[in-house]
Motif scaffolding. Structure first.
Motif, short mmCIF file in Angstrom:
data_model
loop_
_atom_site.label_atom_id
_atom_site.label_comp_id
_atom_site.label_asym_id
_atom_site.label_seq_id
_atom_site.Cartn_x
_atom_site.Cartn_y
_atom_site.Cartn_z
N VAL A 150 89.12 58.89 -18.26
CA VAL A 150 89.09 59.55 -16.95
C VAL A 150 88.40 60.90 -17.11
O VAL A 150 88.19 61.39 -18.21
CB VAL A 150 90.53 59.77 -16.41
N LYS A 151 88.07 61.50 -15.98
CA LYS A 151 87.53 62.85 -15.99
C LYS A 151 88.69 63.81 -15.98
O LYS A 151 89.39 63.96 -14.98
CB LYS A 151 86.63 63.06 -14.77
N ALA A 152 88.92 64.46 -17.09
CA ALA A 152 90.06 65.37 -17.22
C ALA A 152 89.69 66.49 -18.17
O ALA A 152 89.25 66.25 -19.30
CB ALA A 152 91.29 64.62 -17.72
N ASP A 153 89.84 67.72 -17.71
CA ASP A 153 89.53 68.88 -18.54
C ASP A 153 90.56 69.02 -19.66
O ASP A 153 91.74 68.73 -19.48
CB ASP A 153 89.52 70.15 -17.69
N GLY A 154 90.10 69.51 -20.80
CA GLY A 154 91.01 69.81 -21.89
C GLY A 154 91.28 68.64 -22.81
O GLY A 154 92.18 68.73 -23.65
N PHE A 155 90.56 67.54 -22.67
CA PHE A 155 90.78 66.38 -23.52
C PHE A 155 89.49 65.95 -24.20
O PHE A 155 88.41 66.13 -23.66
CB PHE A 155 91.33 65.20 -22.71
N VAL A 156 89.63 65.37 -25.37
CA VAL A 156 88.52 64.75 -26.08
C VAL A 156 88.72 63.25 -26.00
O VAL A 156 89.78 62.73 -26.35
CB VAL A 156 88.47 65.20 -27.56
N PHE A 157 87.70 62.52 -25.54
CA PHE A 157 87.77 61.07 -25.39
C PHE A 157 86.88 60.40 -26.45
O PHE A 157 85.71 60.74 -26.57
CB PHE A 157 87.28 60.65 -24.00
N THR A 158 87.44 59.48 -27.17
CA THR A 158 86.68 58.71 -28.16
C THR A 158 86.73 57.23 -27.79
O THR A 158 87.81 56.65 -27.78
CB THR A 158 87.28 58.91 -29.57
N PRO A 159 85.60 56.60 -27.46
CA PRO A 159 85.63 55.17 -27.09
C PRO A 159 86.24 54.32 -28.21
O PRO A 159 85.90 54.48 -29.38
CB PRO A 159 84.15 54.83 -26.87
N LEU A 160 87.11 53.43 -27.82
CA LEU A 160 87.81 52.59 -28.78
C LEU A 160 87.42 51.13 -28.64
O LEU A 160 87.04 50.48 -29.60
CB LEU A 160 89.32 52.75 -28.57
N PHE A 161 87.50 50.58 -27.43
CA PHE A 161 86.99 49.25 -27.16
C PHE A 161 86.88 49.08 -25.65
O PHE A 161 87.29 49.94 -24.88
CB PHE A 161 87.89 48.15 -27.76
N ARG A 162 86.26 47.99 -25.21
CA ARG A 162 86.05 47.74 -23.79
C ARG A 162 86.70 46.43 -23.39
O ARG A 162 86.83 45.53 -24.21
CB ARG A 162 84.56 47.71 -23.47
N GLN A 163 87.08 46.34 -22.12
CA GLN A 163 87.64 45.11 -21.58
C GLN A 163 86.84 44.66 -20.37
O GLN A 163 86.44 45.47 -19.55
CB GLN A 163 89.10 45.31 -21.16
N ARG A 164 86.64 43.37 -20.28
CA ARG A 164 85.84 42.83 -19.18
C ARG A 164 86.72 42.56 -17.96
O ARG A 164 87.91 42.28 -18.07
CB ARG A 164 85.15 41.55 -19.61
N LEU A 165 86.09 42.64 -16.81
CA LEU A 165 86.74 42.26 -15.56
C LEU A 165 86.44 40.79 -15.31
O LEU A 165 85.29 40.37 -15.41
CB LEU A 165 86.20 43.12 -14.41
N VAL A 166 87.47 40.02 -15.00
CA VAL A 166 87.29 38.57 -14.81
C VAL A 166 87.96 38.12 -13.52
O VAL A 166 88.80 38.82 -12.94
CB VAL A 166 87.89 37.77 -15.99
N ILE A 167 87.56 36.96 -13.06
CA ILE A 167 88.25 36.28 -11.98
C ILE A 167 89.39 35.47 -12.60
O ILE A 167 89.21 34.80 -13.62
CB ILE A 167 87.30 35.31 -11.23
N ILE A 168 90.57 35.54 -11.99
CA ILE A 168 91.68 34.72 -12.45
C ILE A 168 92.16 33.83 -11.30
O ILE A 168 92.28 34.28 -10.16
CB ILE A 168 92.85 35.56 -12.99
N VAL A 169 92.37 32.57 -11.61
CA VAL A 169 92.86 31.61 -10.61
C VAL A 169 93.86 30.68 -11.28
O VAL A 169 93.89 30.54 -12.51
CB VAL A 169 91.72 30.77 -9.99
N HIS A 170 94.68 30.03 -10.44
CA HIS A 170 95.57 28.99 -10.93
C HIS A 170 94.72 27.81 -11.40
O HIS A 170 93.63 27.55 -10.87
CB HIS A 170 96.52 28.56 -9.81
#
Length: 294
Positions: A150-170
């Motif tokens: 997120v955009k937040a002052d006072g923090f250091v962000f280090t990318p760790l991994f990514r997750q995909r957005l998917v369609i889910i259905v029954h």
């Protein structure tokens, strides 16, 4: 009273013979005799009495020996523990984690850490939303957190991994046989996804709008905080869900996860074992509060 006097006392109490005790301690007999006399003077009681060519503990000496034995044993245990820690990490790390990393990524990371560094570092793990975890970092309740970027002052962000957005259905839904789905197909159907006022919900809105969809005209049901709620809804009804491909969906065996067709652009492949192939990715990070420059 010094440590040597206590060690000399313990040895003499065990062998009950000055010559043997001095030999075992690698000191002279006069040195041992002087040390025991100094200890008795300091305590104000007699610890030993002569018994022919040997000595035996007095009642006061026998009582004192019990405490000396326990104290020296505890001290030796403490020294042993410190020896184990030499050159190794130790202490306590307070870690916060959002729900979607707690069933797969985080357990694997903890096990890998233990295999490499052992168990001298105690891990205390809290769960919460990204906002809650940021608050925990600010107040010092956590040392670091795994959360959405997120955009937040006072923090250091280090990318760790990514997750995909998917369609889910029954598994009985007409979409279940599809190998992929275009986001444009969601325009005219009910879609269940995240609440708009949480970070992942904001990312979903931006993703849909970036592909030309008008949120005001879509039939969006935005009641869910996480993948567990979304999975529970979609697994019980013939509806479409839009969710992150996370371990929160794994308990629902009757769900079908379908990739989106839209490309994500030039997003680097993460160095994790997780699948990273299409649509929106929410970047999880390790965050720490940077030190204030001096």
């Amino acid at each position: 009273m010094n440590l040597s006097h206590l060690q000399y006392f313990r040895e003499l109490a065990q062998v009950q013979h000055y010559t043997k005790a001095a030999h075992n301690l690698f000191i002279s007999q006069p040195t041992l005799s002087h040390s025991i006399a100094a200890l008795e003077d300091e305590l104000g009681v007699k610890l030993f009495e002569k018994n022919g060519r040997t000595v035996k503990l007095t009642d006061d000496g026998a009582l004192f020996a019990q405490y000396v034995e326990r104290s020296l044993d505890a001290l030796e245990d403490g020294i042993g523990e410190l020896e184990k820690r030499k050159g190794r990490l130790s202490g306590t790390v307070r870690l916060g984690a959002i729900h979607s990393v707690r069933s797969a990524f985080l357990p694997e990371a903890v096990l890998a850490y233990r295999r490499t560094h052992g168990n001298l570092v105690e891990l205390k793990i809290d769960q919460g939303s990204t906002k809650e975890l940021l608050d925990y970092l600010h107040t010092g309740e956590n040392d670091l957190a795994i959360t959405s970027e997120v955009k937040a002052d006072g923090f250091v962000f280090t990318p760790l991994f990514r997750q995909r957005l998917v369609i889910i259905v029954h598994e009985g839904h007409p979409f279940a046989s599809r190998s992929s789905i275009s986001v444009s197909e969601l325009a005219d159907m009910p879609v269940y996804t995240y609440r708009e006022d949480i970070i992942v919900g904001t990312e979903v809105s931006e993703f849909l709008e970036s592909h030309g969809l008008d949120l005001a005209k879509m039939n969006l049901n935005r009641d869910s905080d996480d993948e567990v709620i979304l999975g529970g809804i979609v697994s019980r009804a013939p509806v479409v869900g839009l969710a992150l491909d996370s371990s929160g969906l794994y308990p629902f065996r009757n769900l079908k996860l379908i990739p989106l067709e839209e490309p994500t652009g030039s997003i680097p492949q993460p160095t994790t074992s997780l699948n990273s192939c299409s649509a929106l990715r929410i970047i999880f990070t390790i965050m720490t509060i940077p030190k204030t420059p001096t």
